[in-house]
Design a protein around this motif. Structure first.
Motif, PDB file in Angstrom:
ATOM      1  N   GLN A  36       0.811  -1.217   0.000  1.00  0.00           N
ATOM      2  CA  GLN A  36       0.000   0.000   0.000  1.00  0.00           C
ATOM      3  C   GLN A  36       0.843   1.265   0.000  1.00  0.00           C
ATOM      4  OE1 GLN A  36      -3.218  -0.007   2.779  1.00  0.00           O
ATOM      5  NE2 GLN A  36      -3.906   2.041   2.248  1.00  0.00           N
ATOM      6  N   TRP A  37       1.953   1.259   0.743  1.00  0.00           N
ATOM      7  CA  TRP A  37       2.712   2.498   0.906  1.00  0.00           C
ATOM      8  C   TRP A  37       4.161   2.404   0.446  1.00  0.00           C
ATOM      9  CZ3 TRP A  37      -0.548   1.178   5.263  1.00  0.00           C
ATOM     10  CH2 TRP A  37      -1.705   1.966   5.337  1.00  0.00           C
ATOM     11  N   ILE A  77       9.773   1.969   5.071  1.00  0.00           N
ATOM     12  CA  ILE A  77       8.727   2.687   5.784  1.00  0.00           C
ATOM     13  C   ILE A  77       8.841   2.390   7.269  1.00  0.00           C
ATOM     14  CG2 ILE A  77       6.971   0.852   5.576  1.00  0.00           C
ATOM     15  CD1 ILE A  77       4.960   3.188   4.925  1.00  0.00           C
ATOM     16  N   GLY A 121       7.903   7.472   4.459  1.00  0.00           N
ATOM     17  CA  GLY A 121       6.699   7.724   5.218  1.00  0.00           C
ATOM     18  C   GLY A 121       6.641   6.882   6.479  1.00  0.00           C
ATOM     19  N   VAL A 148       3.669   4.725   9.184  1.00  0.00           N
ATOM     20  CA  VAL A 148       2.341   4.153   9.381  1.00  0.00           C
ATOM     21  C   VAL A 148       2.184   3.815  10.859  1.00  0.00           C
ATOM     22  CG1 VAL A 148       0.878   2.137   8.879  1.00  0.00           C
ATOM     23  CG2 VAL A 148       2.192   3.216   7.042  1.00  0.00           C
ATOM     24  N   GLN A 185      -1.745   5.807   7.686  1.00  0.00           N
ATOM     25  CA  GLN A 185      -0.555   6.559   7.303  1.00  0.00           C
ATOM     26  C   GLN A 185      -0.491   7.837   8.127  1.00  0.00           C
ATOM     27  OE1 GLN A 185      -0.448   8.239   3.308  1.00  0.00           O
ATOM     28  NE2 GLN A 185       1.733   7.777   3.132  1.00  0.00           N
ATOM     29  N   LYS A 239       3.610  11.157   4.960  1.00  0.00           N
ATOM     30  CA  LYS A 239       3.881  10.784   3.583  1.00  0.00           C
ATOM     31  C   LYS A 239       5.391  10.712   3.333  1.00  0.00           C
ATOM     32  CE  LYS A 239      -0.207  13.130   1.679  1.00  0.00           C
ATOM     33  NZ  LYS A 239      -0.641  14.198   0.737  1.00  0.00           N
ATOM     34  N   LYS A 240       5.753   9.937   2.328  1.00  0.00           N
ATOM     35  CA  LYS A 240       7.132   9.937   1.862  1.00  0.00           C
ATOM     36  C   LYS A 240       7.410  11.260   1.166  1.00  0.00           C
ATOM     37  CE  LYS A 240      10.304   7.468  -1.230  1.00  0.00           C
ATOM     38  NZ  LYS A 240      10.473   6.320  -2.156  1.00  0.00           N
TER      39      LYS A 240
END
Length: 439
Positions: free
Chosen positions: A22-23, A27, A408, A410, A420, A423-424
């Motif tokens: 998803q992200w 992360i 990013g 989470v 989240q 953000k990145k």
């Protein structure tokens, strides 16, 4: 009260590919329930005449983390004017902050500091110059101050770089200068209602007990107006198997006994304050990285992952160790260094990042050489998950080195939802403050 562990002790491997899909990776992953349980454990620490817990926000200053921590009743210790402004932007009032900083603000920053203090921020004087510059303002506004004292003795950090009380440390008003500052305060009619000593991070609990004894001694001698005594933070956290976590119930019981003895001697009741950071968030966090390459040499086998020292600089800076887990792309846990499962069929790999540095590794020896980690052999595309990274990871990372973008983050909520919280960075942010100058 027993804390419910999340972090190195319990990794939900099935979540890893879900988050990655998803992200993306790398992360950061945090756990709300663990953070809240840590806060509750600290708030239940034994005390004599009241306990005030501040979170050292330099450990992790993400606004969602700050809101979780303050929502559980902890206030904040800020290490810079910008940290205080950042926390306020997250909706936290200045009245819930103390500023303990090496800075000596001037100009616009001085005006900003005065506004914060008028709004309730507690100012912790850390040098004679800081006192001289704040004294007239404090007198005019009838503001009581706090003082950070350098104890003039061996500190209690886990390493020299985390020792803030030794002769090689410059933090606080040195004990030799306390009588001078106190005399100047008396002349102006100013009171120091709080005394603070922080001797280091992650050190021997016995040093923490010694600091309690030492601090109460000079509070008795020099600070008749003090109503709060802060013993700092630095409570040891067990990130790796075999490490022993600080027994905060035992430390609290010792502080309680000594503060009660202080009252018996002086008739004065002191509120205890502590300011942990690592204890609150360290084991709430993981870094999820993806294996992007494998190199097998005559000397060492390497796994190259898509996030290293630019996400986690503690191994390079402190020689710190973090537990490693290997997760397949389908969410199967192959091996977990923390609980040593499985114990057989493991292979040695040096785990390194993408930065052009020989020290870009999750594990280094005292000379800065890569230390192999025993893991189940993964494939390219599988995940290396690094535990114990909730503190002093993203807040202290040398972001943008090699022009890598800050990843990013989470959070796993108490209900199990993945949210989240940052953000990145986008590539344009790498250069947004650079100017086109014609030379």
């Amino acid at each position: 009260m027993t804390i419910k562990q999340f972090g190195p002790t319990k990794l939900d491997a099935a979540l890893i590919p879900v988050i990655a899909r998803q992200w993306g990776t790398p992360i950061y992953l945090h756990d709300q329930e663990y953070i809240e349980n840590s806060c509750e454990q600290l708030l239940n620490m034994p005390n004599a005449f009241g306990l005030h817990v501040r979170y050292a926000m330099k450990a992790n200053s993400d606004r969602t983390v700050l809101r979780v921590v303050t929502g559980k009743g902890l206030d904040l210790d800020c290490s810079s004017l910008d940290e205080a402004a950042r926390a306020h932007a997250a909706g936290i009032p200045f009245s819930r902050m103390m500023l303990t900083t090496q800075e000596v603000p001037g100009g616009d920053e001085r005006a900003e500091l005065e506004a914060m203090i008028k709004a309730g921020l507690k100012y912790n004087v850390c040098s004679m110059l800081q006192f001289n510059l704040i004294a007239d303002f404090a007198k005019a506004n009838r503001i009581d101050l706090s003082m950070r004292v350098h104890p003039g003795a061996a500190g209690g950090g886990e390493s020299a770089t985390r020792d803030t009380g030794s002769e090689y440390s410059c933090f606080g008003v040195h004990l030799n200068d306390v009588p001078k500052v106190k005399a100047m305060a008396d002349e102006k009619g100013l009171r120091f209602t709080q005394v603070h000593v922080h001797i280091g991070s992650g050190g021997d609990p016995e040093k923490w007990r010694q600091n309690i004894d030492r601090e109460l001694g000079f509070v008795k001698t020099y600070f008749p107006d003090a109503t709060t005594v802060s013993f700092g933070g630095g409570l040891k956290v067990a990130r790796m198997p075999g490490e022993k976590q600080a027994d905060i119930a035992s430390l609290g019981a010792y502080a309680k006994q000594r503060i009660e003895e202080f009252k018996a001697e002086t008739g004065r009741e002191l509120q205890m304050e502590i300011e942990p950071g690592t204890f609150v968030v360290a084991n709430s966090g993981h870094i999820i990285t993806r294996i992007i390459d494998k190199k097998l040499t005559n000397e060492l086998n390497f796994l190259i992952v898509d996030g290293g020292m630019e996400l986690l600089t503690r191994p390079l800076l402190y020689g710190s160790e973090h537990p490693v887990s290997i997760v397949r792309q389908d969410g199967t846990l192959l091996s977990s260094e923390y609980d040593q499962a499985p114990a057989q069929g493991l292979k040695s790999f040096g785990i390194v990042g993408r930065c052009c540095e020989s020290g870009d590794s999750v594990r280094l020896d005292n000379d800065g050489n890569i230390v192999p980690v025993l893991i189940a052999e993964p494939e390219i595309g599988d995940y290396v998950v690094i535990g114990g990274t909730g503190a002093y990871s993203e807040s202290m990372s040398p972001e943008n080195y090699n022009s890598h973008r800050k990843p990013g983050a989470v959070m796993k909520t108490k209900s199990g939802e993945l949210v989240q919280i940052r953000k990145k960075q986008v590539r344009e942010q790498l250069t947004q403050n650079e100017l086109d100058v014609t030379l």
